[in-house]
Scaffold this active site. Structure first.
Site, PDB file in Angstrom:
ATOM      1  N   ARG A 121       4.888  15.430  13.520  1.00 40.37           N
ATOM      2  CA  ARG A 121       4.195  14.438  12.707  1.00 40.37           C
ATOM      3  C   ARG A 121       3.160  15.149  11.841  1.00 40.37           C
ATOM      4  NH1 ARG A 121      -0.834  11.022  14.051  1.00 40.37           N
ATOM      5  NH2 ARG A 121      -0.920   9.710  12.211  1.00 40.37           N
ATOM      6  N   GLU A 132      -4.910   5.379  11.598  1.00 40.98           N
ATOM      7  CA  GLU A 132      -6.180   4.875  12.108  1.00 40.98           C
ATOM      8  C   GLU A 132      -7.007   4.089  11.100  1.00 40.98           C
ATOM      9  OE1 GLU A 132      -8.326   8.035  14.052  1.00 40.98           O
ATOM     10  OE2 GLU A 132      -6.925   8.074  15.711  1.00 40.98           O
ATOM     11  N   ASN A 145      -2.523   6.032  18.566  1.00 45.03           N
ATOM     12  CA  ASN A 145      -3.324   7.220  18.858  1.00 45.03           C
ATOM     13  C   ASN A 145      -4.209   6.872  20.033  1.00 45.03           C
ATOM     14  OD1 ASN A 145      -2.176   8.452  16.676  1.00 45.03           O
ATOM     15  ND2 ASN A 145      -4.046   8.572  15.444  1.00 45.03           N
ATOM     16  N   GLU A 165      -0.656  10.326  18.655  1.00 47.49           N
ATOM     17  CA  GLU A 165      -1.673  11.352  18.924  1.00 47.49           C
ATOM     18  C   GLU A 165      -2.205  11.179  20.328  1.00 47.49           C
ATOM     19  OE1 GLU A 165      -5.073  11.776  16.274  1.00 47.49           O
ATOM     20  OE2 GLU A 165      -3.764  11.526  14.538  1.00 47.49           O
TER      21      GLU A 165
HETATM   22  C1  GBH Z   1      -8.007  11.261  15.638  1.00 45.39           C
HETATM   23  O1  GBH Z   1      -9.046  10.316  15.668  1.00 45.39           O
HETATM   24  C2  GBH Z   1      -7.661  11.621  14.219  1.00 45.39           C
HETATM   25  O2  GBH Z   1      -6.538  10.892  13.774  1.00 45.39           O
HETATM   26  C3  GBH Z   1      -7.432  13.088  14.015  1.00 45.39           C
HETATM   27  O3  GBH Z   1      -7.399  13.374  12.655  1.00 45.39           O
HETATM   28  C4  GBH Z   1      -8.497  13.862  14.746  1.00 45.39           C
HETATM   29  O4  GBH Z   1      -8.442  15.232  14.483  1.00 45.39           O
HETATM   30  C5  GBH Z   1      -8.302  13.615  16.214  1.00 45.39           C
HETATM   31  O5  GBH Z   1      -8.402  12.266  16.494  1.00 45.39           O
HETATM   32  C6  GBH Z   1      -9.325  14.316  17.092  1.00 45.39           C
HETATM   33  O6  GBH Z   1     -10.608  13.852  16.817  1.00 45.39           O
HETATM   34  O7  GBH Z   1     -18.213  11.397  17.652  1.00 45.39           O
HETATM   35  O8  GBH Z   1     -18.933   9.390  18.748  1.00 45.39           O
HETATM   36  O9  GBH Z   1     -19.095   9.620  16.378  1.00 45.39           O
HETATM   37  C7  GBH Z   1      -9.426   9.914  16.964  1.00 45.39           C
HETATM   38  C8  GBH Z   1     -10.428   8.791  16.917  1.00 45.39           C
HETATM   39  C9  GBH Z   1     -12.561   8.151  16.164  1.00 45.39           C
HETATM   40  C10 GBH Z   1     -12.364  10.039  17.526  1.00 45.39           C
HETATM   41  C11 GBH Z   1     -13.931   8.610  15.754  1.00 45.39           C
HETATM   42  C12 GBH Z   1     -13.735  10.500  17.113  1.00 45.39           C
HETATM   43  C13 GBH Z   1     -15.914   9.786  16.425  1.00 45.39           C
HETATM   44  C14 GBH Z   1     -16.805   9.188  17.429  1.00 45.39           C
HETATM   45  N1  GBH Z   1     -11.727   9.278  16.503  1.00 45.39           N
HETATM   46  N2  GBH Z   1     -14.557   9.363  16.797  1.00 45.39           N
HETATM   47  S1  GBH Z   1     -18.388   9.946  17.549  1.00 45.39           S
END
Ligand code: GBH
Length: 507
Positions: free
Chosen positions: A97, A187, A329, A399
């Site tokens: 993907r 997302e 995800n 994911e």
């Molecule tokens: C995914 O998001 C993404 O699709 C991908 O691109 C990314 O690399 C991967 O996860 C790993 O992070 O730090 O408390 O502010 C996952 C969902 C939502 C996780 C936002 C991180 C930030 C929260 N993400 N979150 S905080």
């Protein structure tokens, strides 16, 4: 007598082994890994590529990224795509993907100009995968909006669904002869909430409490337009499927009380129901309880109408059922309380509208990323919930993965233990009748982790970002994942005999 006991113990041992071996992933289950364009490609201005909102933000405001880095070069897949495919073959992946950079294909964002060089890059990447029997699964949008479209309002613009459909049609036309698995958006919550409400990601538009809902509606409408374009004009000849990927972490009630159960439901509506409900539910439109709450709060706050837009009946009908599969995800679980664990939320905001507390028990291990935990039954809970709520949709886990710190080395036992637990939970979901068709590990290799830059590593392969060649080296987890894919069984005792990677016959 003694002999009899020994023999029966031996037999019991054997049957335990066979039952264990019966917990197999089906042969047609798609095992893969996932990445995203801005996180791995580099080549940010190669040829005639246009600027994206991540190029703009990281260049004009570098301090927003933890280590002041950006995705200008990152893993440099633009120049290393053959090595990427070699890694896929080493792992024995069924599928891969990845996402397309909109402004690499359409430098202006709009459909008036298609970049030949950009299209050639993706053609080469896709053809290289197909040469070795790896199924490409393509995300059209993983957060890197063309800056020119942002200048016109981005996801706030009522024109957004039109721009997106134009882009999607071009992409289906260009690559649909070879790509049969399409994901419209990665997302939506992160796009809308983190871009237009909590402003933690590009484009950092501060429209808190309003932008997130406006974005949600435009995004869902754009998704449905692309889906219908595909089903009407491409699927009949190309024969593929089109879905959307939503982040579905698990949010359960902290206690059995009715208040906490309702709080957890509200939280789920705010996290992913906003996007899943219009597409996958019977009724269509935004989630009921959250809509009511936002409407009521909006009036109390002096707004003349709800900050959350509605869908007309025609729009509801257009969006309902507009996905062949639900891409999930999944990373973490959280326990939700109606009264405890609350923080100060900005007013108005999505979090203030939902207005619940979130808790992680101390005995759930945490990754290098603060939000990432290893909870019991995490995937099982999330997927059985989706199955029951949305009439057993086809699901791909698009994911799932674990982060370590840059200095942590190649022996990543915590990541291995997370993957094994996740995959056991996926098997539990299969046993529970969830229509789960595949699993994409995040990520094939270390990459630019958005606001965290290169300070958090998700790769099965380590990438040396100091080295101009961006040398990729397999971590221990790569060998373990490879073994699971090959045998379709999770062997918790398996240890790789060396850290030398080879390509097995037939890959
Ligand atoms: C995914 O998001 C993404 O699709 C991908 O691109 C990314 O690399 C991967 O996860 C790993 O992070 O730090 O408390 O502010 C996952 C969902 C939502 C996780 C936002 C991180 C930030 C929260 N993400 N979150 S905080």
């Amino acid at each position: 007598m003694k002999l009899f006991v020994v023999i029966s113990l031996f037999l019991v041992g054997c049957s335990a082994l066979t039952t264990k071996q019966e917990r197999r992933f089906p042969d047609d289950f798609l095992f893969g890994t996932a990445t995203a364009a801005y996180q791995i490609e580099g080549g940010w201005n190669a040829d005639d590529k246009g600027e994206s909102i991540w190029d703009r933000m990281t260049h004009s405001n570098p301090t927003v990224i933890k280590d002041l880095s950006n995705g200008d070069i990152t893993s440099d897949t633009y120049n290393n795509y053959k090595r990427d495919v070699e890694m896929m073959r080493e792992l024995g992946l069924d599928a891969y993907r990845f996402s397309l950079s909109w402004s690499r294909i359409l430098p202006n964002g709009l459909a008036n100009k298609v970049s030949e060089a950009g299209v050639a890059f993706y053609n080469n990447y896709i053809d290289e995968m197909l040469k070795y029997g790896i199924t490409p699964m393509v995300t059209l949008y993983h957060w890197d909006l063309p800056q020119k479209l942002q200048d016109l309002g981005g996801f706030m613009s009522p024109l957004f669904p039109e721009w997106y459909e134009d882009y999607a049609r071009i992409v289906f036309e260009l690559f649909g002869d070879r790509v049969k698995h399409w994901i419209t958006f990665n997302e939506p919550r992160e796009i809308c909430y983190e871009g237009y409400d909590w402003i933690s990601k590009a484009p950092q538009v501060n429209a808190t409490g309003i932008g997130v809902y406006r974005c949600a509606k435009n995004l869902v409408m754009a998704h449905a337009r692309a889906y219908h374009a595909y089903k009407n004009d491409f699927a009949p000849s190309q024969g593929g499927v089109c879905g959307i990927t939503i982040s579905v972490n698990w949010f359960g009630p902290k206690t059995d009380s009715e208040e906490d159960q309702f709080a957890a439901e509200l939280k789920r509506q705010g996290e992913w129901g906003l996007f899943a409900e219009p597409i996958f539910s019977e009724d269509g439109g935004f989630p009921k309880e959250l809509s009511e709450k936002v409407a009521q709060k909006s009036i109390e706050q002096g707004y003349p109408r709800s900050r959350m837009p509605e869908f007309t009946d025609d729009e509801k009908a257009f969006v309902k059922g507009s996905a062949d599969f639900f891409g999930v995800n999944h990373y973490s679980s959280f326990l939700i309380s109606a009264t405890e664990d609350k923080e100060e939320y900005v007013v108005p905001s999505l979090y203030d509208d939902v207005d619940v507390g979130s808790y992680v028990p101390g005995d759930w291990p945490t990754a290098a990323s603060s939000w990432l935990n290893k909870a019991p039954d995490s995937i099982l809970n999330a997927l059985t919930h989706l199955k029951n709520k949305y009439n057993s949709p086809v699901i791909y886990i698009t994911e799932n993965g674990w982060s370590t710190s840059p200095g942590d080395g190649l022996v990543d036992d915590d990541r291995i233990s997370y993957y094994r637990a996740s995959l056991e939970s996926a098997l539990d979901a299969l046993d529970a009748g969830v229509n789960l068709k595949g699993y994409m590990a995040w990520s094939l290799m270390d990459n630019f982790e958005w606001m965290e830059g290169f300070t958090e590593r998700f790769g099965l392969y380590h990438v040396d970002f100091e080295d101009p060649a961006r040398t990729r080296t397999p971590r221990k987890s790569a060998f373990v994942y490879k073994q699971i894919i090959k045998t379709r069984v999770i062997d918790h005792e398996y240890e790789p005999s060396s850290m030398t990677m080879t390509i097995d016959e037939g890959h």
